[in-house]
Each structure stands twice: as structure tokens, then as C-alpha cells.
Design a protein around this motif. Structure first.
Motif, PDB file in Angstrom:
ATOM      1  N   UNK A  79      22.809 -72.765 -37.561  1.00 13.77           N
ATOM      2  CA  UNK A  79      21.489 -72.519 -36.956  1.00 13.77           C
ATOM      3  C   UNK A  79      20.527 -72.200 -38.100  1.00 13.77           C
ATOM      4  N   UNK A  80      20.071 -73.209 -38.816  1.00 15.06           N
ATOM      5  CA  UNK A  80      19.330 -72.962 -40.060  1.00 15.06           C
ATOM      6  C   UNK A  80      17.962 -72.313 -39.871  1.00 15.06           C
ATOM      7  N   UNK A  81      17.410 -72.380 -38.672  1.00 14.28           N
ATOM      8  CA  UNK A  81      16.083 -71.780 -38.445  1.00 14.28           C
ATOM      9  C   UNK A  81      16.160 -70.310 -38.042  1.00 14.28           C
ATOM     10  N   UNK A  82      17.341 -69.738 -38.055  1.00 15.61           N
ATOM     11  CA  UNK A  82      17.527 -68.365 -37.603  1.00 15.61           C
ATOM     12  C   UNK A  82      16.735 -67.397 -38.476  1.00 15.61           C
ATOM     13  N   UNK A  83      15.971 -66.520 -37.848  1.00 20.70           N
ATOM     14  CA  UNK A  83      15.146 -65.556 -38.576  1.00 20.70           C
ATOM     15  C   UNK A  83      15.831 -64.206 -38.746  1.00 20.70           C
ATOM     16  N   UNK A  84      16.607 -63.781 -37.744  1.00 21.48           N
ATOM     17  CA  UNK A  84      17.150 -62.418 -37.778  1.00 21.48           C
ATOM     18  C   UNK A  84      18.408 -62.333 -36.944  1.00 21.48           C
ATOM     19  N   UNK A  85      19.386 -61.587 -37.436  1.00 24.51           N
ATOM     20  CA  UNK A  85      20.548 -61.216 -36.631  1.00 24.51           C
ATOM     21  C   UNK A  85      20.560 -59.694 -36.508  1.00 24.51           C
ATOM     22  N   UNK A  86      20.871 -59.232 -35.315  1.00 21.24           N
ATOM     23  CA  UNK A  86      20.980 -57.805 -35.042  1.00 21.24           C
ATOM     24  C   UNK A  86      22.446 -57.501 -34.774  1.00 21.24           C
ATOM     25  N   UNK A  87      23.034 -56.647 -35.607  1.00 22.19           N
ATOM     26  CA  UNK A  87      24.472 -56.395 -35.525  1.00 22.19           C
ATOM     27  C   UNK A  87      24.727 -54.898 -35.610  1.00 22.19           C
ATOM     28  N   UNK A  88      25.516 -54.388 -34.665  1.00 22.24           N
ATOM     29  CA  UNK A  88      25.793 -52.963 -34.643  1.00 22.24           C
ATOM     30  C   UNK A  88      27.257 -52.630 -34.536  1.00 22.24           C
ATOM     31  N   UNK A  89      27.871 -52.916 -33.390  1.00 19.51           N
ATOM     32  CA  UNK A  89      29.225 -52.452 -33.109  1.00 19.51           C
ATOM     33  C   UNK A  89      30.218 -52.897 -34.178  1.00 19.51           C
ATOM     34  N   UNK A  90      30.230 -54.189 -34.486  1.00 16.29           N
ATOM     35  CA  UNK A  90      31.192 -54.698 -35.460  1.00 16.29           C
ATOM     36  C   UNK A  90      30.915 -54.135 -36.849  1.00 16.29           C
ATOM     37  N   UNK A  91      29.655 -54.058 -37.216  1.00 16.98           N
ATOM     38  CA  UNK A  91      29.304 -53.576 -38.554  1.00 16.98           C
ATOM     39  C   UNK A  91      29.716 -52.114 -38.739  1.00 16.98           C
ATOM     40  N   UNK A  92      29.414 -51.278 -37.775  1.00 25.36           N
ATOM     41  CA  UNK A  92      29.771 -49.862 -37.886  1.00 25.36           C
ATOM     42  C   UNK A  92      31.288 -49.697 -37.841  1.00 25.36           C
ATOM     43  N   UNK A  93      31.972 -50.514 -37.046  1.00 19.34           N
ATOM     44  CA  UNK A  93      33.432 -50.462 -37.012  1.00 19.34           C
ATOM     45  C   UNK A  93      34.021 -50.851 -38.361  1.00 19.34           C
ATOM     46  N   UNK A  94      33.515 -51.925 -38.971  1.00 15.02           N
ATOM     47  CA  UNK A  94      33.996 -52.339 -40.280  1.00 15.02           C
ATOM     48  C   UNK A  94      33.749 -51.268 -41.337  1.00 15.02           C
ATOM     49  N   UNK A  95      32.648 -50.535 -41.179  1.00 13.95           N
ATOM     50  CA  UNK A  95      32.317 -49.500 -42.158  1.00 13.95           C
ATOM     51  C   UNK A  95      33.348 -48.373 -42.183  1.00 13.95           C
ATOM     52  N   UNK A  96      34.094 -48.187 -41.096  1.00 19.06           N
ATOM     53  CA  UNK A  96      35.146 -47.170 -41.081  1.00 19.06           C
ATOM     54  C   UNK A  96      36.233 -47.493 -42.091  1.00 19.06           C
TER      55      UNK A  96
END
Length: 240
Positions: free
Chosen positions: A205-222
Motif C-alpha cells: 500500500x505505497x500511498x499509506x500515510x500513517x499506521x497507528x499501532x498500540x497493543x502489539x507494539x507495547x507487548x513487544x516492548x515487554x
């Protein structure tokens, strides 16, 4: 490169489980910025079970990147919060009362007139508007008639189908993105994107401007630590 907006709801959930202010939601947001995130997303709900309304005011005053407030614009308190804090972007999500997490996009045909009114209200206050939609070209086309600046594609179906057949999983999103491009509206995406599926999504999806990511990112940070995790998501969002 799609911008990475880190949703910090899960930080607030952890804080609220014990009371007090540990972990500190504002400090977590500032750390995400320091590690390279280009935005912070919050999704306050009426019961304040994670993000509190005061958190939004504190974030708006202190963060330097874009603040994106997601939520149900049918709630008068939410509308007032957005108008009072003046974020860079408001993302309109059709949550039902008591819903654990977002699980569907707007029916932009049925609710087109209502969404036109809400877009006019927020854009009149100088706030960029994004409407949460399923990857359905009909819904994207109707969304474009509301006056919205962007649509955010709901990516749970892609995330669930990625492991079995990523080509089949991405196909509806390619189609929806092509419609958005043709109609001249911006494209965001979010929900269940993670380090396994994000890179391919951004590539396709080359025109993508922004992704919003929470649950997975915070889980990975553990496991990886917040700085390392934000860095890995930024690399994945680059599509390179």
C-alpha cells in the motif's frame, strides 16, 4: 514511508490496574517520541478504563509530534474533548458502548449525512479528520463524500489472514487504497498490525500515510524494550 503513531492505551491500562501514576503515560509518550515515533494515538472511552480525559490534555500540552485522538463522536464528552484539546487529527470510530476494542468500520452510506456534519465541525476547528472504515471500496467512496481528509483502513482481517495467505489478505486493501487514491483522500491504517505483517502491508500500500499501532507494539516492548521496539516498527513502516 508511513508515519508511525504509537497508541499508548495499554500503558494507561497498566497504570490504572494499580492506581497511582506508574507507569507514567506522559513519560511513555515522550519516550516514544524520543525513540523516533512520529505521532501519539489515544482512544479515550467514556468509562476511562485506560486513557483518562486528563491524560489527553497533558499529552496535548507536552508532546511535540502529532496527537491523534480516536473515538466515538456520538459521545458528547468525546466531541468536547477533541474541540478543547485541538489535536492534529481526530479519527472517528463507530464504537458501541462497552466494546472492548474497535471491531468494525463505519457504514459510510447509512451515516453519510451524520459524518458530513461531524467532519464539518472538526475541520471547522482546524482538525484533520480520518474516518475508520472496512476495506470496502463502496465505503471508501461514500466516505469521500463526507468531507473527510483521510480514511483509516481497519486491518484486523488482514492481520488474521496474513499467515495463511498474505496475497489474499492484502487484496481488499489494495483495492480500497486504489479507490482512496483516485478520489484524492489520504490513507491511514490500524488494528492488529505487528512486526510480522507490517512491512508487507506498507510495501503493498505505497500511498499509506500513517499506521497507528498500540497493543502489539507495547507487548513487544515487554521483551525487547521500548526503544528497540519503536525502532523495529519504524523500520517496518519504512517499507524498505
Amino acid at each position: 514511508m508511513a508515519k508511525l503513531s504509537v497508541n499508548i492505551n495499554k500503558i494507561a491500562t497498566l497504570r490504572n490496574s494499580r492506581g497511582g501514576n506508574n507507569p507514567d503515560v506522559l513519560q511513555a509518550a515522550l519516550a516514544c517520541e524520543r525513540f523516533g515515533a512520529q505521532g501519539i494515538t489515544v482512544h479515550p472511552r467514556p468509562d476511562e478504563r485506560h486513557i483518562r480525559y486528563q491524560d489527553v490534555f497533558d499529552l496535548r500540552t507536552n508532546i511535540r509530534t502529532e496527537l491523534n485522538i480516536e473515538g466515538n463522536c456520538r459521545e458528547e464528552k468525546f466531541v468536547r474533548l477533541v474541540l478543547d484539546t485541538q489535536p492534529a487529527q481526530v479519527t472517528l470510530v463507530p464504537d458501541n458502548p462497552g466494546q472492548i476494542t474497535s471491531n468494525h468500520g463505519w457504514d459510510t452510506i447509512t451515516h453519510k449525512s451524520y459524518l458530513q456534519d461531524m467532519c464539518a465541525l472538526f475541520k471547522g476547528a482546524g482538525i484533520r479528520v480520518s474516518i475508520f472504515v472496512d476495506p470496502d471500496p463502496v465505503m471508501v467512496e461514500a466516505a469521500s463524500q463526507t468531507g473527510t481528509d483521510r480514511v483509516e483502513l481497519y486491518t484486523e482481517a488482514y492481520a488474521k489472514g496474513y499467515a495463511d495467505n498474505r496475497e489474499a489478505a492484502i487484496t481488499p486493501y489494495r483495492t480500497a487504497a486504489a479507490v482512496a487514491r483516485q478520489l484524492g483522500i489520504g490513507l491511514n491504517a490500524g488494528h492488529d498490525l505487528d512486526l510480522h505483517n507490517l512491512h508487507y502491508f506498507v510495501q503493498e500500500i505505497p500511498d499509506l500515510l500513517e499506521v497507528s499501532i498500540g497493543h502489539a507494539l507495547i507487548s513487544d516492548a515487554l521483551y525487547l524494550g521500548l526503544e528497540e521496539t519503536v525502532g523495529r516498527y519504524l523500520a517496518a513502516a519504512s517499507g524498505v
